[in-house]
Write an enzyme that holds these catalytic residues in place. Structure first.
Site, PDB file in Angstrom:
ATOM      1  N   LYS A  72       0.853  -1.189   0.000  1.00  0.00           N
ATOM      2  CA  LYS A  72       0.000   0.000   0.000  1.00  0.00           C
ATOM      3  C   LYS A  72       0.890   1.241   0.000  1.00  0.00           C
ATOM      4  O   LYS A  72       1.489   1.587   1.015  1.00  0.00           O
ATOM      5  CB  LYS A  72      -0.904   0.041   1.233  1.00  0.00           C
ATOM      6  CG  LYS A  72      -1.907   1.179   1.154  1.00  0.00           C
ATOM      7  CD  LYS A  72      -2.366   1.676   2.507  1.00  0.00           C
ATOM      8  CE  LYS A  72      -1.704   2.929   2.962  1.00  0.00           C
ATOM      9  NZ  LYS A  72      -1.795   4.114   2.093  1.00  0.00           N
ATOM     10  N   PRO A  73       0.987   1.938  -1.150  1.00  0.00           N
ATOM     11  CA  PRO A  73       1.799   3.167  -1.164  1.00  0.00           C
ATOM     12  C   PRO A  73       1.044   4.312  -0.511  1.00  0.00           C
ATOM     13  O   PRO A  73      -0.166   4.229  -0.287  1.00  0.00           O
ATOM     14  CB  PRO A  73       1.994   3.439  -2.658  1.00  0.00           C
ATOM     15  CG  PRO A  73       0.806   2.800  -3.323  1.00  0.00           C
ATOM     16  CD  PRO A  73       0.383   1.638  -2.452  1.00  0.00           C
ATOM     17  N   ALA A  74       1.765   5.400  -0.215  1.00  0.00           N
ATOM     18  CA  ALA A  74       1.129   6.591   0.360  1.00  0.00           C
ATOM     19  C   ALA A  74       0.134   7.183  -0.638  1.00  0.00           C
ATOM     20  O   ALA A  74       0.330   7.088  -1.854  1.00  0.00           O
ATOM     21  CB  ALA A  74       2.194   7.623   0.705  1.00  0.00           C
ATOM     22  N   GLY A 120       7.099   5.087   7.986  1.00  0.00           N
ATOM     23  CA  GLY A 120       6.240   6.254   8.126  1.00  0.00           C
ATOM     24  C   GLY A 120       6.436   6.888   9.484  1.00  0.00           C
ATOM     25  O   GLY A 120       7.492   6.728  10.110  1.00  0.00           O
ATOM     26  N   GLU A 177      10.310   1.381  10.146  1.00  0.00           N
ATOM     27  CA  GLU A 177      11.277   2.450   9.945  1.00  0.00           C
ATOM     28  C   GLU A 177      10.505   3.743  10.188  1.00  0.00           C
ATOM     29  O   GLU A 177       9.649   4.108   9.383  1.00  0.00           O
ATOM     30  CB  GLU A 177      11.824   2.410   8.523  1.00  0.00           C
ATOM     31  CG  GLU A 177      12.512   1.092   8.206  1.00  0.00           C
ATOM     32  CD  GLU A 177      12.787   0.913   6.722  1.00  0.00           C
ATOM     33  OE1 GLU A 177      13.428  -0.077   6.381  1.00  0.00           O
ATOM     34  OE2 GLU A 177      12.357   1.748   5.924  1.00  0.00           O
ATOM     35  N   CYS A 213      13.697  11.136   6.506  1.00  0.00           N
ATOM     36  CA  CYS A 213      13.686  10.691   7.900  1.00  0.00           C
ATOM     37  C   CYS A 213      15.053  10.790   8.558  1.00  0.00           C
ATOM     38  O   CYS A 213      15.144  11.029   9.752  1.00  0.00           O
ATOM     39  CB  CYS A 213      13.164   9.264   7.983  1.00  0.00           C
ATOM     40  SG  CYS A 213      14.123   8.124   6.992  1.00  0.00           S
ATOM     41  N   GLU A 216      10.473  16.433  14.794  1.00  0.00           N
ATOM     42  CA  GLU A 216      10.870  16.300  13.395  1.00  0.00           C
ATOM     43  C   GLU A 216      10.260  17.444  12.579  1.00  0.00           C
ATOM     44  O   GLU A 216       9.047  17.654  12.607  1.00  0.00           O
ATOM     45  CB  GLU A 216      10.351  14.954  12.878  1.00  0.00           C
ATOM     46  CG  GLU A 216      10.945  14.523  11.572  1.00  0.00           C
ATOM     47  CD  GLU A 216      10.431  13.140  11.137  1.00  0.00           C
ATOM     48  OE1 GLU A 216       9.246  12.828  11.370  1.00  0.00           O
ATOM     49  OE2 GLU A 216      11.226  12.380  10.549  1.00  0.00           O
TER      50      GLU A 216
HETATM   51  P1  NAP Z   1       2.505   8.537   7.758  1.00  0.00           P
HETATM   52  O1  NAP Z   1       1.445   9.532   7.883  1.00  0.00           O
HETATM   53  O2  NAP Z   1       2.802   7.648   8.907  1.00  0.00           O
HETATM   54  O3  NAP Z   1       2.143   7.681   6.475  1.00  0.00           O
HETATM   55  C1  NAP Z   1       2.966   6.629   6.012  1.00  0.00           C
HETATM   56  C2  NAP Z   1       2.103   5.546   5.405  1.00  0.00           C
HETATM   57  O4  NAP Z   1       1.233   5.053   6.410  1.00  0.00           O
HETATM   58  C3  NAP Z   1       1.216   6.020   4.257  1.00  0.00           C
HETATM   59  O5  NAP Z   1       1.091   4.977   3.324  1.00  0.00           O
HETATM   60  C4  NAP Z   1      -0.112   6.260   4.960  1.00  0.00           C
HETATM   61  O6  NAP Z   1      -1.227   6.095   4.112  1.00  0.00           O
HETATM   62  C5  NAP Z   1      -0.110   5.140   5.971  1.00  0.00           C
HETATM   63  N1  NAP Z   1      -0.962   5.394   7.114  1.00  0.00           N
HETATM   64  C6  NAP Z   1      -1.281   6.581   7.681  1.00  0.00           C
HETATM   65  N2  NAP Z   1      -2.076   6.378   8.746  1.00  0.00           N
HETATM   66  C7  NAP Z   1      -2.269   5.052   8.837  1.00  0.00           C
HETATM   67  C8  NAP Z   1      -2.992   4.209   9.733  1.00  0.00           C
HETATM   68  N3  NAP Z   1      -3.672   4.719  10.754  1.00  0.00           N
HETATM   69  N4  NAP Z   1      -2.964   2.878   9.520  1.00  0.00           N
HETATM   70  C9  NAP Z   1      -2.265   2.352   8.491  1.00  0.00           C
HETATM   71  N5  NAP Z   1      -1.563   3.088   7.626  1.00  0.00           N
HETATM   72  C10 NAP Z   1      -1.553   4.423   7.798  1.00  0.00           C
HETATM   73  O7  NAP Z   1       3.896   9.208   7.384  1.00  0.00           O
HETATM   74  P2  NAP Z   1       4.199  10.188   6.183  1.00  0.00           P
HETATM   75  O8  NAP Z   1       3.849  11.549   6.602  1.00  0.00           O
HETATM   76  O9  NAP Z   1       3.655   9.680   4.904  1.00  0.00           O
HETATM   77  O10 NAP Z   1       5.770   9.992   6.028  1.00  0.00           O
HETATM   78  C11 NAP Z   1       6.665  10.746   6.723  1.00  0.00           C
HETATM   79  C12 NAP Z   1       7.172   9.999   7.950  1.00  0.00           C
HETATM   80  O11 NAP Z   1       7.831   8.819   7.526  1.00  0.00           O
HETATM   81  C13 NAP Z   1       8.184  10.796   8.694  1.00  0.00           C
HETATM   82  O12 NAP Z   1       7.973  10.702  10.077  1.00  0.00           O
HETATM   83  C14 NAP Z   1       9.498  10.136   8.308  1.00  0.00           C
HETATM   84  O13 NAP Z   1      10.508  10.321   9.250  1.00  0.00           O
HETATM   85  C15 NAP Z   1       9.089   8.713   8.147  1.00  0.00           C
HETATM   86  N6  NAP Z   1      10.039   7.997   7.294  1.00  0.00           N
HETATM   87  C16 NAP Z   1      10.883   7.113   7.868  1.00  0.00           C
HETATM   88  C17 NAP Z   1      11.821   6.458   7.095  1.00  0.00           C
HETATM   89  C18 NAP Z   1      12.785   5.488   7.723  1.00  0.00           C
HETATM   90  O14 NAP Z   1      13.423   4.752   7.001  1.00  0.00           O
HETATM   91  N7  NAP Z   1      12.899   5.477   9.037  1.00  0.00           N
HETATM   92  C19 NAP Z   1      11.876   6.668   5.718  1.00  0.00           C
HETATM   93  C20 NAP Z   1      10.998   7.574   5.155  1.00  0.00           C
HETATM   94  C21 NAP Z   1      10.068   8.230   5.973  1.00  0.00           C
HETATM   95  P3  NAP Z   1      -2.025   7.349   3.525  1.00  0.00           P
HETATM   96  O15 NAP Z   1      -1.047   8.129   2.734  1.00  0.00           O
HETATM   97  O16 NAP Z   1      -3.071   6.719   2.709  1.00  0.00           O
HETATM   98  O17 NAP Z   1      -2.539   8.104   4.705  1.00  0.00           O
END
Ligand code: NAP
Length: 444
Positions: A171-173, A224, A246, A280, A376
Site C-alpha cells: 500500500k503506497p502513500a 512512516g 522504519e 527521515c 521532526e
Molecule cells: P505517515 O502519515 O505515517 O504515512 C505513512 C504511510 O502510512 C502512508 O502509506 C499512509 O497512508 C499510511 N498510514 C497513515 N495512517 C495510517 C494508519 N492509521 N494505519 C495504516 N496506515 C496508515 O507518514 P508520512 O507523513 O507519509 O511519512 C513521513 C514519515 O515517515 C516521517 O515521520 C518520516 O521520518 C518517516 N520515514 C521514515 C523512514 C525510515 O526509514 N525510518 C523513511 C521515510 C520516511 P495514507 O497516505 O493513505 O494516509
C-alpha cells in the site's frame, strides 16, 4: 498513465473508491487513481497467499533471475520513473533520477542475496540427534510506504521479500501511488508470476483492517511516522505478526573543531536540504564547536543562500513541500524558534505559488527548548547551536527519544571513535551526510 490496482497479475480499474494525485509544485491535478477498500485488499491478500505456495518453492536462482530482470528494467526506465516521481511528489528531477538508482540498488543487492540464504548445522548434545537450522519464507508480507521516497521505500521492502520467497501486498502513500504502480508494471514486464507482487493504493483504514485480521499475512513492514507505527505495532499483536518498522527521526549533526570545513559544509547541506529536508534521516539540528563555529556558519550560510527553489522539473535545488500541512509545520517551527530568541541568518519564510515552497533557512542562537530541536521538522530549516566540549555535544545529541541517524565531522580517529560509540543512534555518518546504502542495515 497507470491508474488501476495491480492484483493477482491483473489491472483492476473498478474499485471501491478513487483518489486524486496532485502535483505539489503546481497544485494541478495529475491523475485519478483507483483506491482499494476492504474487498480489494482481501483479494490482494488472497492472491498473495495463493502465489506463496509456488513462489516459496521456486529455486533461489530463479527468484534472483526475476529480480535481476526487474533491476535492468528499472534502470532502462530511469527517466520515466523520475519524471513521474517529480510530478507526484515534487522532488527535483535530478534527485528523482538519483532515487531511481538508489531504489534499483536494493533489487540488485537482494537478487544477489537470494542465493545466499544459508542455514546452519549445530553440534548436538545427543549422539543420535542432528540439529539443523533452515531459513524459510515467513509468508505473505504487507507493506505500507510513505510519500517522501516513492520508489526506494517500495523496492527496499519488495526486493528482500521476493528474494526470501515471500509474496507481498503493497500500500503506497496516498500522495504517491503512480510511481508504485509503475514499479508494479515493471514487475509484470519482468515476468514475476501473478500474485507474487500486488500493489494497491488503498484507504489506510480498510487496508489495515484486512491485513490485521488476516492469519495469512505473517509480516508487516511499515515506513512512516512514529505515531502511526505505534498504532500498527499494537494491532499487529492480535495475530502475532512479525513487524519491521522504519519511523521518524531527529538527527543531530555535530561538527568538531578539527573537521575539514569544506567537507563538513557540503555534507551538512546534502544531509539537510536533500528532498527539501523531507527525509527521515536528514539532519534536524546542527551542533558546532566554538573553535570552528564562525567559519562554519559563514560558509554554510553563503552556500545555503545560493540554493534555488521551485518546480522540480526546472533544474532547481529544492522542490516544494509535500502539502499545506507540511508547510504549516515548518512555518510553526521557525516562528517558535524566532519567538524564543533564534536569529534568522537566511530564508525564514515561504510562499505559495501553485504549491507550498519554503526558502532554505539557517537559524542561529538556537536553544534546546525550541520545538525545532525536539520535533521532526521535515523541511529545509537548519538550526545551529554552539557547544564547547565533545561530551557536551554527545549529551545534546542524545537528548531526544529519537535514535534513527546521527552525523559527526572530525579528522581525529580517537575523537571520532569516542563519539561513534557514545551516540545512541542506529545509523551514524562520520564525515558523511548521506550514509544510506542497500548493503548496510537500516537501524533506528
Ligand atoms: P505517515 O502519515 O505515517 O504515512 C505513512 C504511510 O502510512 C502512508 O502509506 C499512509 O497512508 C499510511 N498510514 C497513515 N495512517 C495510517 C494508519 N492509521 N494505519 C495504516 N496506515 C496508515 O507518514 P508520512 O507523513 O507519509 O511519512 C513521513 C514519515 O515517515 C516521517 O515521520 C518520516 O521520518 C518517516 N520515514 C521514515 C523512514 C525510515 O526509514 N525510518 C523513511 C521515510 C520516511 P495514507 O497516505 O493513505 O494516509
Amino acid at each position: 498513465m497507470l491508474t488501476s490496482l495491480y492484483i493477482n497479475g491483473k489491472w483492476v480499474a473498478d474499485a471501491t473508491d478513487s483518489l486524486d494525485v496532485i502535483n505539489p509544485a503546481t497544485g494541478e491535478h495529475v491523475a485519478t487513481v483507483a483506491r482499494a477498500g476492504e474487498q480489494e485488499t482481501k483479494a490482494a491478500v488472497e492472491a498473495a497467499s495463493e502465489a506463496l505456495l509456488s513462489w516459496r518453492k521456486t529455486p533461489a536462482n530463479e527468484r534472483a533471475s526475476y529480480l535481476k530482470t526487474l533491476y535492468t528494467l528499472m534502470l532502462d526506465r530511469q527517466e520515466e520513473l523520475a519524471t513521474c516521481m517529480t510530478e507526484e511528489m515534487g522532488k527535483p528531477y535530478a534527485e528523482a533520477k538519483g532515487e531511481v538508482l538508489y531504489a534499483a540498488s536494493f533489487i540488485d543487492w537482494f537478487a544477489e542475496e537470494a542465493r545466499r540464504v544459508y542455514g546452519r548445522t549445530i553440534p548436538s548434545p545427543k549422539k543420535e540427534q542432528r540439529l539443523q537450522v533452515i531459513k524459510q519464507p515467513v509468508g505473505v508480507v504487507a507493506a505500507i510506504t510513505p510519500w517522501n521516497f516513492p520508489a526506494a521505500m517500495i523496492t527496499r521492502k519488495l526486493a528482500p521479500a521476493l528474494a526470501a520467497g515471500c509474496t507481498i501486498v503493497i500500500k503506497p502513500a496516498s500522495q504517491t501511488p503512480l510511481t508504485a504502480l509503475k514499479i508494479a508494471k515493471l514487475c509484470e514486464e519482468a515476468g514475476i508470476p501473478a500474485g507474487v507482487v500486488n500493489v494497491i493504493p488503498a484507504s489506510s483504514q480498510a487496508f489495515t483492517k484486512v491485513i490485521m485480521a488476516s492469519e495469512d499475512v505473517r509480516k508487516l513492514t511499515f515506513t512512516g511516522s512514529t505515531e502511526v507505527g505505534k498504532e500498527l505495532m499494537k494491532s499487529a499483536a492480535d495475530t502475532m505478526k512479525n513487524v519491521s518498522f522504519e519511523l521518524g527521526g531527529h538527527a543531530p549533526l555535530i561538527i568538531l573543531d578539527d573537521a575539514d570545513l569544506n567537507n563538513a559544509v557540503d555534507e551538512a547541506i546534502a544531509s539537510k536540504f536533500r528532498n527539501a529536508g523531507q527525509t527521515c534521516i536528514c539532519a534536524n539540528r546542527i551542533y558546532v564547536q566554538d573553535g570552528i563555529y564562525d567559519a562554519f556558519v559563514e560558509r554554510f550560510n553563503d552556500k545555503v543562500s545560493e540554493l534555488s527553489v521551485g518546480n522540480g522539473m526546472n533544474d532547481v535545488d529544492l522542490g516544494p513541500l509535500i502539502d499545506e500541512d507540511g508547510y504549516t509545520k515548518v512555518t510553526e517551527h521557525v516562528e517558535d524558534a524566532r519567538s524564543k530568541g533564534a536569529s534568522v541568518f537566511s530564508g525564514g519564510k515561504g510562499y505559495k505559488d501553485g504549491g507550498w515552497f519554503y526558502m532554505p533557512t539557517v537559524l542561529t542562537d538556537v536553544t534546546s527548548d525550541m520545538r525545532i530541536m525536539q520535533e521532526e521538522t521535515f523541511g529545509p530549516v537548519a538550526p545551529i547551536q554552539r557547544f564547547t566540549s565533545d561530551d557536551e555535544a554527545i549529551q545534546l545529541a542524545n537528548h531526544t527519544p529519537f535514535g534513527l541517524a546521527a552525523y559527526f565531522f572530525t579528522e581525529s580517529i580517537s575523537r571520532g571513535t569516542y563519539l561513534y560509540e557514545a551516540l545512541d543512534y542506529g545509523i551514524i555518518g562520520w564525515n558523511s551526510g548521506v550514509p544510506s546504502a542497500a548493503e548496510a542495515p537500516l537501524e533506528g
